[in-house]
Design a protein around this motif. Structure first.
Motif, PDB file in Angstrom:
ATOM      1  N   ASN A  39       0.853  -1.189   0.000  1.00 31.22           N
ATOM      2  CA  ASN A  39       0.000   0.000   0.000  1.00 31.22           C
ATOM      3  C   ASN A  39       0.883   1.230   0.000  1.00 31.22           C
ATOM      4  N   TYR A  52      -4.730   5.423   0.074  1.00 33.20           N
ATOM      5  CA  TYR A  52      -3.982   4.174  -0.021  1.00 33.20           C
ATOM      6  C   TYR A  52      -4.129   3.623  -1.436  1.00 33.20           C
ATOM      7  N   PRO A  54      -3.185   0.338  -3.388  1.00 32.79           N
ATOM      8  CA  PRO A  54      -2.600  -1.000  -3.235  1.00 32.79           C
ATOM      9  C   PRO A  54      -2.001  -1.540  -4.533  1.00 32.79           C
ATOM     10  N   SER A  85      -6.237  -6.885  -2.876  1.00 31.69           N
ATOM     11  CA  SER A  85      -6.051  -5.429  -2.848  1.00 31.69           C
ATOM     12  C   SER A  85      -6.927  -4.770  -1.783  1.00 31.69           C
TER      13      SER A  85
END
Length: 196
Positions: A39, A52, A54, A85
Motif C-alpha cells: 500500500n 492508499y 494497493p 487489494s
C-alpha cells in the motif's frame, strides 16, 4: 440501511478469528506468501485525506511452477489479486461482488462461481481464502467477509519511494517558491488614497 462502524468490523473480525481457530495465521507469521500487497500512502492536500493505493504482487513461482493452481481457471489469479487489494493488516477484506467484478472485468456470475468453488475449500491442501457472510438483520444488507491466509500487507509512505535526487529537487523547488515576491492586490481604497 445501517452503517458499518470500525467497532462492528473489529467485532466481525474477532468472531471470524475465533471460528477459524488455528487456521487463522497472523500476517507476520506467513513465511512464503502467495500474495504481497504494498500500500502506497499519499496525502490529498485539498481534502487532507490519506489515500492508499494497493499494488498486489503474486508469487508466480510458488503458484505456477509448483503446480498449485494447475488446471484451475485463469481468471482465478485476477480475482485473487482484486480480493487481496482490499486486505487489511490482519488479513481480512470486505469487498462486494460488484466491486470485484468491476476491478477484474470478470462477470458477476464468474465472481460468484469462484467464491462458491474456492471459498473455504482446500486446493492441494491449502485454502486460498475463507469467506463468511455476516447476517446483519432486517433492513440491513449482509456483509461478506474474507480472510486470505497467504497474503501479507505492507505500508509505504509515497515520500519514502523518492530517490535522493527527487527529494533534493523538491526541497530546492520549495525554497524557490518561498523566495518569490508576490505583488499584493490593489483595492479601490488603495487607489483612492494615492489619488488624493
Amino acid at each position: 440501511m445501517g452503517k458499518i462502524t470500525d467497532k462492528d468490523i473489529q467485532k466481525y473480525k474477532n468472531l471470524m478469528k475465533k471460528q477459524l481457530e488455528e487456521r487463522y495465521i497472523k500476517p507476520e507469521q506467513v513465511t512464503q506468501p502467495l500474495f504481497i500487497v504494498q500500500n502506497i500512502i499519499s496525502y490529498d492536500d485539498w481534502t487532507e485525506d490519506v489515500i492508499y493505493m494497493p499494488y498486489v504482487s503474486t508469487n508466480i513461482f510458488k503458484i505456477y511452477n509448483s503446480g498449485y493452481l494447475k488446471g484451475l481457471p485463469n481468471g482465478l489469479i485476477t480475482f485473487m489479486q482484486a480480493l487481496c487489494s482490499h486486505v487489511d493488516k490482519d488479513g481480512f477484506a470486505f469487498p462486494s461482488v460488484d466491486r470485484l467484478a468491476e476491478m477484474t472485468g470478470l462477470g458477476r456470475s464468474t465472481i460468484l462461481s469462484y467464491i462458491k468453488a474456492f471459498a473455504n475449500n482446500p486446493i492441494s491442501g491449502k485454502v486460498l481464502f475463507y469467506k463468511q457472510t455476516i447476517k446483519r438483520g432486517k433492513a440491513q444488507y449482509d456483509l461478506n467477509m474474507y480472510y486470505v491466509p497467504n497474503c501479507i500487507v505492507a505500508f509505504t509512505d509515497i515520500d519514502d519511494l523518492k530517490t535522493d535526487e527527487e527529494k533534493l529537487q523538491l526541497l530546492q523547488q520549495e525554497q524557490n517558491e518561498t523566495n518569490i515576491f508576490e505583488m499584493p492586490d490593489i483595492t479601490d481604497e488603495d487607489y483612492m488614497d494615492e489619488v488624493s
